[in-house]
Structures are given as structure tokens and as C-alpha cells.
Design a protein around this motif. Structure first.
Motif, PDB file in Angstrom:
ATOM      1  N   MET A 114       0.869  -1.180   0.000  1.00 55.65           N
ATOM      2  CA  MET A 114       0.000   0.000   0.000  1.00 55.65           C
ATOM      3  C   MET A 114       0.900   1.222   0.000  1.00 55.65           C
ATOM      4  O   MET A 114       1.911   1.254   0.702  1.00 55.65           O
ATOM      5  CB  MET A 114      -0.883   0.051   1.253  1.00 55.65           C
ATOM      6  CG  MET A 114      -1.878  -1.059   1.374  1.00 55.65           C
ATOM      7  SD  MET A 114      -2.930  -0.823   2.822  1.00 55.65           S
ATOM      8  CE  MET A 114      -4.130   0.297   2.136  1.00 55.65           C
ATOM      9  N   GLN A 115       0.536   2.227  -0.767  1.00 51.15           N
ATOM     10  CA  GLN A 115       1.252   3.501  -0.777  1.00 51.15           C
ATOM     11  C   GLN A 115       0.513   4.464   0.142  1.00 51.15           C
ATOM     12  O   GLN A 115      -0.700   4.621   0.019  1.00 51.15           O
ATOM     13  CB  GLN A 115       1.305   4.077  -2.197  1.00 51.15           C
ATOM     14  CG  GLN A 115       1.996   3.180  -3.192  1.00 51.15           C
ATOM     15  CD  GLN A 115       3.465   2.981  -2.867  1.00 51.15           C
ATOM     16  OE1 GLN A 115       4.153   3.898  -2.420  1.00 51.15           O
ATOM     17  NE2 GLN A 115       3.951   1.774  -3.066  1.00 51.15           N
ATOM     18  N   ASP A 127      -2.338  12.707   9.996  1.00 50.66           N
ATOM     19  CA  ASP A 127      -3.519  12.291   9.245  1.00 50.66           C
ATOM     20  C   ASP A 127      -3.017  11.806   7.899  1.00 50.66           C
ATOM     21  O   ASP A 127      -1.964  12.236   7.432  1.00 50.66           O
ATOM     22  CB  ASP A 127      -4.473  13.460   8.998  1.00 50.66           C
ATOM     23  CG  ASP A 127      -5.138  13.957  10.269  1.00 50.66           C
ATOM     24  OD1 ASP A 127      -5.231  13.193  11.244  1.00 50.66           O
ATOM     25  OD2 ASP A 127      -5.570  15.118  10.280  1.00 50.66           O
ATOM     26  N   GLY A 128      -3.784  10.935   7.260  1.00 52.23           N
ATOM     27  CA  GLY A 128      -3.328  10.493   5.960  1.00 52.23           C
ATOM     28  C   GLY A 128      -4.260   9.525   5.279  1.00 52.23           C
ATOM     29  O   GLY A 128      -5.386   9.283   5.719  1.00 52.23           O
ATOM     30  N   VAL A 129      -3.717   8.940   4.213  1.00 51.25           N
ATOM     31  CA  VAL A 129      -4.456   7.975   3.416  1.00 51.25           C
ATOM     32  C   VAL A 129      -3.456   6.954   2.863  1.00 51.25           C
ATOM     33  O   VAL A 129      -2.321   7.291   2.552  1.00 51.25           O
ATOM     34  CB  VAL A 129      -5.234   8.672   2.265  1.00 51.25           C
ATOM     35  CG1 VAL A 129      -4.301   9.373   1.307  1.00 51.25           C
ATOM     36  CG2 VAL A 129      -6.140   7.705   1.543  1.00 51.25           C
ATOM     37  N   CYS A 130      -3.912   5.713   2.773  1.00 51.15           N
ATOM     38  CA  CYS A 130      -3.141   4.672   2.105  1.00 51.15           C
ATOM     39  C   CYS A 130      -4.003   4.101   0.987  1.00 51.15           C
ATOM     40  O   CYS A 130      -5.225   3.988   1.130  1.00 51.15           O
ATOM     41  CB  CYS A 130      -2.760   3.552   3.073  1.00 51.15           C
ATOM     42  SG  CYS A 130      -1.588   4.054   4.349  1.00 51.15           S
ATOM     43  N   VAL A 131      -3.358   3.749  -0.119  1.00 50.17           N
ATOM     44  CA  VAL A 131      -4.069   3.222  -1.280  1.00 50.17           C
ATOM     45  C   VAL A 131      -3.440   1.880  -1.648  1.00 50.17           C
ATOM     46  O   VAL A 131      -2.218   1.779  -1.805  1.00 50.17           O
ATOM     47  CB  VAL A 131      -3.988   4.201  -2.474  1.00 50.17           C
ATOM     48  CG1 VAL A 131      -4.739   3.647  -3.672  1.00 50.17           C
ATOM     49  CG2 VAL A 131      -4.525   5.571  -2.080  1.00 50.17           C
ATOM     50  N   GLY A 135      -6.572   0.063  -5.833  1.00 47.35           N
ATOM     51  CA  GLY A 135      -7.223   1.366  -5.744  1.00 47.35           C
ATOM     52  C   GLY A 135      -8.097   1.601  -4.529  1.00 47.35           C
ATOM     53  O   GLY A 135      -8.707   2.659  -4.405  1.00 47.35           O
ATOM     54  N   LYS A 136      -8.149   0.649  -3.599  1.00 46.49           N
ATOM     55  CA  LYS A 136      -8.942   0.841  -2.390  1.00 46.49           C
ATOM     56  C   LYS A 136      -8.186   1.747  -1.432  1.00 46.49           C
ATOM     57  O   LYS A 136      -6.989   1.609  -1.233  1.00 46.49           O
ATOM     58  CB  LYS A 136      -9.264  -0.488  -1.727  1.00 46.49           C
ATOM     59  CG  LYS A 136     -10.161  -1.340  -2.581  1.00 46.49           C
ATOM     60  CD  LYS A 136     -10.479  -2.639  -1.895  1.00 46.49           C
ATOM     61  CE  LYS A 136     -11.343  -3.507  -2.814  1.00 46.49           C
ATOM     62  NZ  LYS A 136     -11.476  -4.855  -2.288  1.00 46.49           N
ATOM     63  N   GLU A 137      -8.934   2.701  -0.828  1.00 44.58           N
ATOM     64  CA  GLU A 137      -8.321   3.677   0.090  1.00 44.58           C
ATOM     65  C   GLU A 137      -8.718   3.396   1.526  1.00 44.58           C
ATOM     66  O   GLU A 137      -9.841   2.968   1.800  1.00 44.58           O
ATOM     67  CB  GLU A 137      -8.817   5.090  -0.223  1.00 44.58           C
ATOM     68  CG  GLU A 137      -8.267   5.707  -1.452  1.00 44.58           C
ATOM     69  CD  GLU A 137      -8.676   7.165  -1.583  1.00 44.58           C
ATOM     70  OE1 GLU A 137      -9.510   7.666  -0.788  1.00 44.58           O
ATOM     71  OE2 GLU A 137      -8.158   7.819  -2.492  1.00 44.58           O
TER      72      GLU A 137
END
Length: 143
Positions: A114-115, A127-131, A135-137
Motif C-alpha cells: 500500500m502507498q 492524518d493520511g491515506v493509504c491506497v 485502488g482501495k483507500e
């Protein structure tokens, strides 16, 4: 051991321990459920570490880089060149204006990756996001 030597020993030990202590934050789902999804530890003398539980897998990363920056031009405009506050900021003695960011790649035991992108201000949690590759976040915030 005289009183001064004892004080100096205790003082240096406390400064050393404080300086070595990293920060650890629980990561919770950014969808408002408040469900814990992982953890991040950074700072101190150990490598940055992060893990996330997602899709029934545990994704981890160790030793990723954390960038630190500040916009001195914006701060100079806000506080005024030559002001005491700006002088403390520009010399690094007032770190409250630092911004931190990281882009770790998390890996599961099966090799899936995951990126991730994280950002935070000094004294705050990331705070953040992984993908995932499909393509699922997963959005998260630190506590």
C-alpha cells in the motif's frame, strides 16, 4: 556524591530520556467510526514504524523517511522580519511551525503493498491515506 553532582546526573538522565523518547499515535478510521486501524511511532532514536490493518491483512513499514519543513517566507510576513517570534522560528528554537510529512510503502506478509501519504503539524498527530494496488483507500487520523 555531592548535591550538585547528583542534580547534574539526574538532570542529564532526564534530558537524555526525553530526547530519546519517540511519539506514538493510534491511527483511527477517517470515516468517523473511531475504529482503530493502526499505529505510527516516530521521532527519538528509533526508526519510524507504521502498521495498518486493512482488508484482513496487517501492512507494516519500518525506517521510512519523515520530512520536516516550514515556510519562512509566510512566517516572516505573518510575524514581521526581526520580531522576536520570527527570530526564534528562523533559528529553530521555536519548532511549533514545523510541518512533517512521510510517504511510507506498507507491506503485508504476502507481499501486497500500500502507498501511504501522511502529514501533520508539530505537536499534532498525523492524518493520511493509504491506497492499495487495486485502488482501495483507507483514510485515517492520528490520536
Amino acid at each position: 556524591m555531592n548535591a550538585l553532582t547528583k542534580f547534574a546526573t539526574v538532570f542529564l538522565a532526564s534530558v537524555t530520556l526525553y530526547g530519546c523518547a519517540g511519539q506514538s499515535h493510534r491511527l483511527v478510521s477517517g470515516n468517523g467510526s473511531g475504529r482503530a486501524v493502526g499505529s505510527i511511532t516516530h521521532g527519538g532514536v528509533t526508526d519510524a514504524t507504521m502498521f495498518l490493518e486493512f482488508g484482513g491483512k496487517r501492512f507494516e513499514s519500518r525506517g521510512f523517511a519523515i520530512s520536516r519543513s516550514q515556510n519562512l517566507g509566510e512566517l516572516r510576513e505573518q510575524y514581521g522580519f526581526g520580531s522576536k517570534h520570527y527570530d526564534r522560528v528562523s533559528t529553530g528554537t521555536d519548532p511549533e511551525h514545523y510541518r512533517y510529512s512521510a510517504k511510507p510503502e506498507l507491506r503485508a506478509e504476502d507481499g501486497t503493498t500500500m502507498q501511504c501519504v501522511l502529514a501533520w503539524r508539530a505537536y499534532e498527530a498525523p492524518d493520511g491515506v493509504c491506497v492499495s494496488l487495486d485502488g482501495k483507500e483507507v483514510k485515517f487520523r492520528g490520536e
